[in-house]
Design an enzyme around this catalytic site. Structure first.
Site, mmCIF file in Angstrom:
data_model
loop_
_atom_site.group_PDB
_atom_site.id
_atom_site.type_symbol
_atom_site.label_atom_id
_atom_site.label_comp_id
_atom_site.label_asym_id
_atom_site.label_seq_id
_atom_site.Cartn_x
_atom_site.Cartn_y
_atom_site.Cartn_z
ATOM 1 N N ARG A 1 2.843 -7.105 11.041
ATOM 2 C CA ARG A 1 3.051 -7.379 9.674
ATOM 3 C C ARG A 1 4.643 -7.683 9.626
ATOM 4 O O ARG A 1 5.199 -8.319 8.748
ATOM 5 C CB ARG A 1 2.792 -6.336 8.731
ATOM 6 C CG ARG A 1 1.203 -6.509 8.595
ATOM 7 C CD ARG A 1 0.468 -5.480 7.805
ATOM 8 N NE ARG A 1 -1.111 -5.597 7.461
ATOM 9 C CZ ARG A 1 -1.660 -4.811 7.089
ATOM 10 N NH1 ARG A 1 -1.493 -3.613 6.711
ATOM 11 N NH2 ARG A 1 -2.954 -4.829 7.036
ATOM 12 N N LYS B 1 -3.398 10.971 -12.491
ATOM 13 C CA LYS B 1 -2.709 10.559 -13.582
ATOM 14 C C LYS B 1 -3.492 9.450 -14.208
ATOM 15 O O LYS B 1 -3.340 8.727 -15.403
ATOM 16 C CB LYS B 1 -1.398 10.269 -13.320
ATOM 17 C CG LYS B 1 -0.947 9.055 -12.612
ATOM 18 C CD LYS B 1 0.442 8.647 -12.393
ATOM 19 C CE LYS B 1 0.877 7.626 -11.575
ATOM 20 N NZ LYS B 1 2.436 7.415 -11.464
ATOM 21 N N GLN C 1 -8.548 -4.176 0.389
ATOM 22 C CA GLN C 1 -9.519 -5.286 0.799
ATOM 23 C C GLN C 1 -9.685 -4.955 2.543
ATOM 24 O O GLN C 1 -10.932 -5.524 2.865
ATOM 25 C CB GLN C 1 -8.844 -6.544 0.696
ATOM 26 C CG GLN C 1 -8.595 -6.762 -0.703
ATOM 27 C CD GLN C 1 -7.832 -8.045 -1.014
ATOM 28 O OE1 GLN C 1 -8.034 -8.997 0.141
ATOM 29 N NE2 GLN C 1 -7.356 -8.483 -2.083
#
Length: 502
Positions: free
Chosen positions: A257, A32, A44
């Protein structure tokens, strides 16, 4: 239009699959945006792979399982680690240039993060794969797919876009995750989980939708997020610090995390600004040119040696339920990359396993499709005309998701949010993208409401502990209902009777 294979998406998983499919196949990639607007392109972090003598596959697997908090499917983790290295080594042999330094990121017990271009690995890898696409792969950009096509037997035989229908024996969903459903995200701004929503509406099983990973360090200034500050920055020596000067992680700045994101969230909720102290990193701009450019765009001077941060949505561990080669519960439909749920990430993805997943399972899927049978039933099943549905404005949806289905959740507010999200059965083309976003949001909220525990990235204030009875237990959603809470079960699919799904 008839082709052999359709791939929806243009990230690493899509491109890796496309370039490795048999050259006699007519492959159509539909995206899209363009080929450079995937979340892969702005990744990154690097690629986690065993390259050092003291490291091992066993260690990488163990780290992945530990981050996943007793929720990974270990046989597929083994595929991720071993086949991922095979795929990466092949790319390097074919000319993919990697940096000399091997980095360290959160929850890894060894230096094993392979980078290209410093903190621009996603861009370098995407460009390399684009340059390797063979002539049998054709690209349609800026075209939104919004519905899968069934034949009269219930198989998937292609897709419907806002411009036309495309027919194919195999359709692959590689549309990535759904981070843009949240106000603050590291993802591209239109990452709404389109492919997951399409598969769910077509009747495919989806799982683990409650497990949205939040990254602890998005650059945050003036109530706005500007982009990701890579975990590699902490791997190079940066530390979390608040506005009082407190290094509040006590040396655990590279914890998994879900731990660091929660700590940053709680420190900010207590009224403190939070920063990354980069004073220990020499030549920061040289080592982290992408982060430096983001700081410049946000008018954050690096001379202060502090980067203001806040947590935001980063990676969806759940998705379309697949086996070890990307087969879904619907014949003719496959999924790969972040849109798929193969069990490799568990309740919390280990840093830099995402690009690795795209390489490993893209290779496995391409090898499988080389032997896939041809479709013979092209009789299209009639689909009713979809009515327009009352939908929340996108900004309101994002705010509600951030508030009630974000890092901290509770049953009461999740139920209130779910009541605001319509049940959608078909997508009207003139509201396709927003409607697909609502479908994905409801899948996330439904999973979060049903998982009555805290595990990995999923944190419930009203259920603050892990529930051992839910260890290795999937919440599988199908046709707007949670249909299974089991693990490593045999389910019948029209494509492969008794293939192992977990």
């Amino acid at each position: 239009m008839h082709v052999d294979i359709i791939i929806l998406g243009s990230g690493i998983a899509a491109l890796q699959t496309a370039r490795l499919l048999p050259k006699h196949k007519h492959v159509l990639v539909i995206t899209k945006g363009d080929l450079r607007t995937s979340s892969s392109y702005i990744a990154q972090g690097g690629i986690a792979s065993v390259t050092q003598p003291k490291d091992s596959f066993a260690s990488h697997i163990a780290d992945t399982l530990a981050a996943g908090v007793a929720h990974n499917y270990e046989p597929h983790v083994n595929n991720l680690v071993t086949d991922g290295k095979t795929a990466l080594d092949a790319l390097i042999t074919q000319g993919f240039a990697i940096d000399a330094h091997v980095g360290l990121e959160g929850a890894h017990s060894h230096h094993r993060i392979v980078h290209a271009g410093g903190d621009a690995t996603g861009r370098h890898l995407t460009e390399h794969l684009i340059n390797q696409l063979p002539s049998n792969v054709h690209i349609h950009t800026h075209e939104l797919a919004y519905a899968l096509l069934h034949n009269t037997a219930g198989d998937i035989i292609g897709v419907r876009t806002t411009t036309q229908c495309y027919f194919a024996a195999q359709t692959i969903i590689a549309t990535g995750g759904a981070g843009a459903l949240y106000t603050y995200t590291s993802n591209q701004p239109k990452s709404f989980g389109d492919g997951i929503a399409m598969a769910a509406l077509a009747g495919a099983a989806v799982a683990d939708m409650e497990f949205m990973q939040f990254h602890p360090s998005l650059l945050y200034k003036d109530e706005r997020c500007f982009g990701l500050v890579s975990e590699a920055v902490r791997g190079a020596g940066a530390r979390f610090v608040d506005d009082t000067g407190d290094y509040f992680m006590n040396g655990q700045d590279l914890a998994p995390r879900h731990i660091t994101a929660r700590a940053v969230y709680e420190r900010r909720a207590a009224g403190h600004d939070v920063y990354l102290d980069i004073s220990a990193i020499a030549n920061f701009e040289q080592h982290f040119p992408t982060v430096s450019a983001i700081c410049q765009r946000a008018d954050v001077p690096l001379s202060t040696q502090r980067i203001p941060i806040a947590p935001g949505s980063h990676f969806l561990m759940g998705g379309i339920l697949t086996d070890d080669v990307g087969q879904t519960s619907l014949r003719g439909l496959y999924a790969v990359g972040e849109a798929a749920c193969s069990g490799v990430h568990g309740a919390n993805r280990l840093a830099s396993n995402s690009l690795l997943e795209g390489l490993a399972f893209g290779m496995r899927l391409a090898e499988h499709l080389a032997q896939a049978p041809a479709q013979t039933n092209w009789h299209l099943r009639h689909a009713p005309v979809a009515p327009n549905t009352a939908l929340l404005p996108l900004e309101q949806l994002q705010q509600l998701m951030m508030q009630h289905a974000g890092i901290m959740r509770s049953g009461l507010t999740l139920q209130q949010l779910k009541n605001k999200l319509p049940i959608i059965h078909q997508i009207a083309p003139d509201q396709a993208e927003l409607a697909l976003a609502h479908v994905t949001a409801r899948l996330i909220v439904s999973g979060a409401l049903a998982r009555q525990e805290t595990r990995g990235a999923h944190i419930r204030e009203d259920y603050p502990q892990q529930n051992d009875a839910l260890s290795n237990r999937l919440l599988i959603q199908q046709q707007h209902t949670i249909v299974r809470r089991t693990w490593h079960e045999f389910i019948q699919t029209t494509a492969h009777a008794e293939r192992i799904f977990y």
